[in-house]
Scaffold this active site. Structure first.
Site, PDB file in Angstrom:
ATOM      1  N   ASP A 170       0.817  -1.144  -0.243  1.00  0.00           N
ATOM      2  CA  ASP A 170       0.083  -0.044  -0.059  1.00  0.00           C
ATOM      3  C   ASP A 170       1.067   1.251   0.015  1.00  0.00           C
ATOM      4  O   ASP A 170       2.013   1.426   0.289  1.00  0.00           O
ATOM      5  CB  ASP A 170      -1.007  -0.139   1.247  1.00  0.00           C
ATOM      6  N   TYR A 198       5.617  -9.784   6.659  1.00  0.00           N
ATOM      7  CA  TYR A 198       5.518  -8.340   7.052  1.00  0.00           C
ATOM      8  C   TYR A 198       5.858  -8.180   8.371  1.00  0.00           C
ATOM      9  O   TYR A 198       5.570  -8.706   9.342  1.00  0.00           O
ATOM     10  CB  TYR A 198       4.092  -7.917   6.523  1.00  0.00           C
TER      11      TYR A 198
END
Length: 270
Positions: free
Chosen positions: A56, A110
């Site tokens: 993102d 992540y």
């Protein structure tokens, strides 16, 4: 087919994936390939091109992976010669001809650096343990399909930061940041552990009961695994990446120190 590891500071970019009228990491990489004559002016992408993930806006990466049919001379250092300094290729690997950087990844990791100096490590671990395993995470993503995922979780304390590590074969949109938001609520005492059970229930949550994503800037794509693909570090490219990001680290430390001084406004009555 060749695969490349790419690190980038996501702050200046509107995410990884190409979008019209805004600057993205993928656009930047493709512009570099065009400048190197690897990509023709009338081509959108090189043959076989794919990327491991679509981070993102504001999200950074240490191990984003792209792959395509590349000429032998296109080393990571050669690719860096046309990339801006905040996007650095640093390793590469020969891959099978049918390799696909998206579909062939067996896991993605992540790491979120949650600023939480006063939060409870114990409550954070309990929340992460409750989120681990196979669940339908439909309340932690805007996606309507592909919401069932199997999640592995890790937690470390690094000074004022809780370092939250989430690993899965793939992630629905915003799943990591919304999961971190739930962990933060519980770790800070704003919600009890029952919050996880509510989030994982079949009932759709919306409004005040819903989970908004945590900010994107502390999130980094830190690892992507491919069975049988061995990446070789390009020493010159890796040195370039370290130099660039260490300098950014110094700049951010300076800004933080100045902010510390400004935060003392009103303390000096002399």
């Amino acid at each position: 087919m060749r695969a490349y590891r790419v690190a980038y500071d996501g702050g200046p970019y509107y995410g990884f994936q190409r979008q019209p009228d805004v600057t993205t990491v993928e656009d930047t990489i493709l512009d570099a390939l065009r400048a190197l004559d690897v990509l023709g002016d009338d081509e959108d992408t090189p043959p076989g091109y794919a990327a491991a993930g679509r981070t993102d806006a504001g999200v950074s990466a240490r191990a984003q992976t792209i792959a395509f049919e590349a000429p032998d001379w296109l080393t990571p250092a050669a690719l860096n010669s046309e990339l801006p300094t905040d996007v650095r290729a640093w390793a590469s690997a020969d891959a099978p001809e049918d390799f696909h950087a998206t579909h062939d990844a067996t896991s993605r990791t992540y790491t979120y650096y949650l600023y939480a100096p006063d939060a409870s490590d114990k409550r954070a671990r309990e929340a992460l343990d409750a989120l681990a395993g196979e669940h339908d995470f439909h309340n932690l993503t805007p996606d309507e399909d592909g919401t069932v995922r199997t999640l592995s979780t890790e937690l470390d304390r690094d000074g004022p930061f809780l370092v939250v590590e989430l690993t899965a074969g793939g992630f629905a949109r915003q799943l990591v940041r919304r999961a971190v938001a739930v962990v933060a609520e519980i770790a800070r005492g704003e919600a009890t552990l029952d919050r996880v059970e509510t989030v994982l229930s079949e009932r759709a949550l919306s409004g005040p009961a819903g989970v908004a994503p945590a900010p994107p800037e502390p999130l980094v794509l830190t690892d992507v695994r491919y069975p049988g693909v061995r990446f070789a570090v390009d020493d010159a490219a890796a040195t370039s990446a370290r130099d660039v990001f260490e300098q950014r680290q110094v700049e951010h430390a300076r800004r933080a120190r100045v902010a510390d001084v400004l935060a003392d406004c009103g303390d000096d009555t002399a």
